[in-house]
Design a protein around this motif. Structure first.
Motif, short mmCIF file in Angstrom:
data_model
loop_
_atom_site.label_atom_id
_atom_site.label_comp_id
_atom_site.label_asym_id
_atom_site.label_seq_id
_atom_site.Cartn_x
_atom_site.Cartn_y
_atom_site.Cartn_z
N HIS A 149 -55.29 52.26 -15.41
CA HIS A 149 -54.08 51.85 -16.11
C HIS A 149 -52.95 51.80 -15.09
N PRO A 150 -52.73 50.64 -14.48
CA PRO A 150 -51.76 50.52 -13.38
C PRO A 150 -50.34 50.95 -13.75
N ASP A 151 -50.01 50.96 -15.02
CA ASP A 151 -48.67 51.36 -15.43
C ASP A 151 -48.39 52.83 -15.15
N LEU A 152 -49.43 53.62 -14.84
CA LEU A 152 -49.25 55.05 -14.59
C LEU A 152 -49.22 55.40 -13.10
N LYS A 153 -49.27 54.41 -12.23
CA LYS A 153 -49.29 54.68 -10.79
C LYS A 153 -48.40 53.66 -10.07
N ARG A 154 -47.69 54.14 -9.05
CA ARG A 154 -46.82 53.27 -8.27
C ARG A 154 -47.18 53.36 -6.79
N ASN A 155 -46.91 52.28 -6.05
CA ASN A 155 -47.11 52.30 -4.61
C ASN A 155 -45.76 52.33 -3.90
N ALA A 156 -45.79 52.37 -2.58
CA ALA A 156 -44.56 52.54 -1.80
C ALA A 156 -43.58 51.39 -2.01
N ASP A 157 -44.07 50.16 -2.03
CA ASP A 157 -43.17 49.02 -2.22
C ASP A 157 -42.51 49.06 -3.59
N GLU A 158 -43.28 49.45 -4.59
CA GLU A 158 -42.71 49.53 -5.93
C GLU A 158 -41.63 50.60 -6.01
N VAL A 159 -41.76 51.65 -5.21
CA VAL A 159 -40.74 52.69 -5.18
C VAL A 159 -39.51 52.21 -4.40
N GLU A 160 -39.74 51.64 -3.23
CA GLU A 160 -38.60 51.22 -2.39
C GLU A 160 -37.78 50.12 -3.06
N PHE A 161 -38.47 49.20 -3.70
CA PHE A 161 -37.77 48.06 -4.30
C PHE A 161 -37.66 48.18 -5.82
N ARG A 162 -37.61 49.41 -6.28
CA ARG A 162 -37.42 49.67 -7.71
C ARG A 162 -36.05 49.18 -8.16
N SER A 163 -35.91 48.95 -9.45
CA SER A 163 -34.62 48.52 -9.98
C SER A 163 -33.63 49.68 -9.91
N THR A 164 -32.37 49.36 -9.90
CA THR A 164 -31.33 50.37 -9.73
C THR A 164 -31.24 51.33 -10.91
N ASP A 165 -31.79 50.95 -12.04
CA ASP A 165 -31.74 51.83 -13.21
C ASP A 165 -32.98 52.73 -13.32
N THR A 166 -33.79 52.78 -12.26
CA THR A 166 -34.98 53.63 -12.26
C THR A 166 -34.62 55.04 -11.81
N LEU A 167 -35.09 56.04 -12.56
CA LEU A 167 -34.88 57.45 -12.20
C LEU A 167 -36.06 57.92 -11.37
N LEU A 168 -35.79 58.33 -10.14
CA LEU A 168 -36.84 58.81 -9.24
C LEU A 168 -36.74 60.32 -9.13
N LEU A 169 -37.81 61.02 -9.51
CA LEU A 169 -37.82 62.47 -9.53
C LEU A 169 -38.77 63.02 -8.48
N ASP A 170 -38.28 63.95 -7.67
CA ASP A 170 -39.05 64.60 -6.61
C ASP A 170 -39.42 66.00 -7.09
N GLY A 171 -40.71 66.27 -7.22
CA GLY A 171 -41.16 67.53 -7.80
C GLY A 171 -41.38 68.66 -6.81
N ARG A 172 -41.02 68.47 -5.54
CA ARG A 172 -41.28 69.50 -4.54
C ARG A 172 -40.27 70.65 -4.62
N ARG A 173 -40.61 71.73 -3.95
CA ARG A 173 -39.68 72.86 -3.87
C ARG A 173 -38.40 72.42 -3.17
N PRO A 174 -37.26 73.02 -3.52
CA PRO A 174 -35.97 72.59 -2.95
C PRO A 174 -35.93 72.61 -1.43
N GLU A 175 -36.53 73.63 -0.81
CA GLU A 175 -36.48 73.73 0.64
C GLU A 175 -37.28 72.63 1.33
N VAL A 176 -38.30 72.13 0.64
CA VAL A 176 -39.10 71.02 1.18
C VAL A 176 -38.36 69.70 0.97
N TYR A 177 -37.82 69.53 -0.21
CA TYR A 177 -37.02 68.34 -0.53
C TYR A 177 -35.87 68.17 0.47
#
Length: 272
Positions: A149-177
Motif C-alpha cells: 500500500h504505497p500510501d503508507l510509505k514515502r521516499n526521499a524525493d517525496e519528503v524533500e519535495f513535499r507540499s508546504t502544508d505537510t507536517l513532518l514529524l521526527d520521532g528520534r530522541r531530542p539529542e539525536v534530532y
C-alpha cells in the motif's frame, strides 16, 4: 492497534492469534541494530514465535539499513509462521514499543489490518506475573499474500519535495534530532509517548499534551503527515500514538536519516 496484557492472557489459546516476540535494541555505536533471540530462547510468552527485526522483515540487499522487506520475502515469513491475512498478530518487544510498532506498520503496509501491539511489552507481562515458558512452538503453514500500500510509505524525493502544508514529524530522541534533521521537521520523541515506569502508551489526554509540548496541535492537524526517524522504526511509535488518537494511515519515510543524512545533496538542519 493496542492490546492490554489481560486481554492477551484471556486469548492465549485462540488459534487465530499469533503472538510475535520481536525483541531487540538499537545501539549508538556500530553495528547499531541488534535482535535478541537469546532472550526469546530463555523465556517468552507461551505460544510466541520469534522475528529477527534486523533480518527477517528487512531487505538485506538494500544499501539503506533496515528498509522493509520485499513482498515475496515478507509473505514467505508470515506464511512460514502460520500467519494468514486473517490472523490477528500481537507483537511485543522491550524497547519502548519500537519493534512491535514497526511490525504492525509493516503488516499494514502489506495489507494486513490485524496487527496489534502488546501495551507494556514483555517486561510489563512479566512484572504482572503472567505466564512465560521456553517452548519453541511449531505451527502449520498458512498463506499470506503481501500487497503493498504505497500510501503508507514515502521516499526521499517525496519528503524533500513535499507540499508546504505537510507536517513532518521526527520521532528520534531530542539529542539525536539536534545533531541533524530534515529541514522543517518537528521533533516528537518516541520516548515522550510512553510511560517510562510501565512501558505503556500514555492516555489520550497525555498523548495530546506530549504532542502539544512538541509544538503539534492534535486538534488542528493538516491532512498530510509524514513520520521518520533514523531507520523508520521509532517513527512507527509516533504513528502508533497518532493511531491511538484516531489519526490513522500515516506514512513513514522508510529510509529516514539512514538515507537522508548520508546524502550530500539533501538539505539538512541542526540545533548544535
Amino acid at each position: 492497534m493496542i492490546v492490554a496484557s489481560d486481554w492477551l492472557f484471556e486469548h492465549l489459546d485462540n488459534p487465530n492469534i499469533r503472538i510475535v516476540d520481536i525483541r531487540g535494541r538499537v545501539e549508538h555505536t556500530e553495528p547499531r541494530y541488534h535482535s535478541e533471540p537469546e532472550l526469546y530462547a530463555k523465556s517468552h510468552i507461551p505460544g510466541a514465535v520469534f522475528i529477527d527485526w534486523t533480518k527477517d522483515i528487512v531487505d538485506l540487499e538494500d544499501t539503506i539499513p533496515v528498509n522493509i522487506a520485499s513482498p515475496e520475502k515478507f509473505s514467505e515469513l508470515m506464511s512460514k509462521l502460520g500467519i494468514s491475512n486473517d490472523t490477528i498478530v500481537v507483537a511485543y518487544d522491550d524497547h519502548n514499543r519500537m519493534f512491535s510498532s514497526r511490525l504492525a506498520w509493516a503488516l499494514r503496509y502489506y495489507g494486513h489490518t490485524g496487527g496489534k501491539i502488546l501495551d507494556g511489552g514483555f517486561a510489563g507481562w512479566v512484572k504482572e506475573g503472567k505466564p512465560i515458558d521456553s517452548v519453541i512452538p511449531e505451527y502449520q503453514r498458512k498463506e499470506f499474500i503481501a500487497i503493498p500500500h504505497p500510501d503508507l510509505k514515502r521516499n526521499a524525493d517525496e519528503v524533500e519535495f513535499r507540499s508546504t502544508d505537510t507536517l513532518l514529524l521526527d520521532g528520534r530522541r531530542p539529542e539525536v534530532y539536534a545533531k541533524g534533521f530534515i529541514p522543517g521537521a518537528i521533533n516528537v520523541s518516541h520516548t515522550s509517548l510512553t510511560d517510562p515506569e510501565t512501558g505503556k502508551f500514555l492516555s489520550k489526554e497525555h498523548l495530546k499534551e506530549s504532542f502539544k509540548n512538541a509544538g503539534v496541535d492534535i486538534d488542528s492537524l493538516p491532512e498530510k503527515i509524514i513520520c521518520y526517524c533514523n531507520g523508520g522504526v521509532s517513527a512507527t511509535v509516533v504513528v502508533t500514538a497518532l493511531g491511538i488518537l484516531g489519526i490513522e494511515n500515516i506514512p513513514v519515510y522508510d529510509g529516514s536519516w539512514n538515507e537522508w543524512g548520508k546524502d550530500e545533496k539533501r538539505p539538512k538542519s541542526q540545533l548544535i
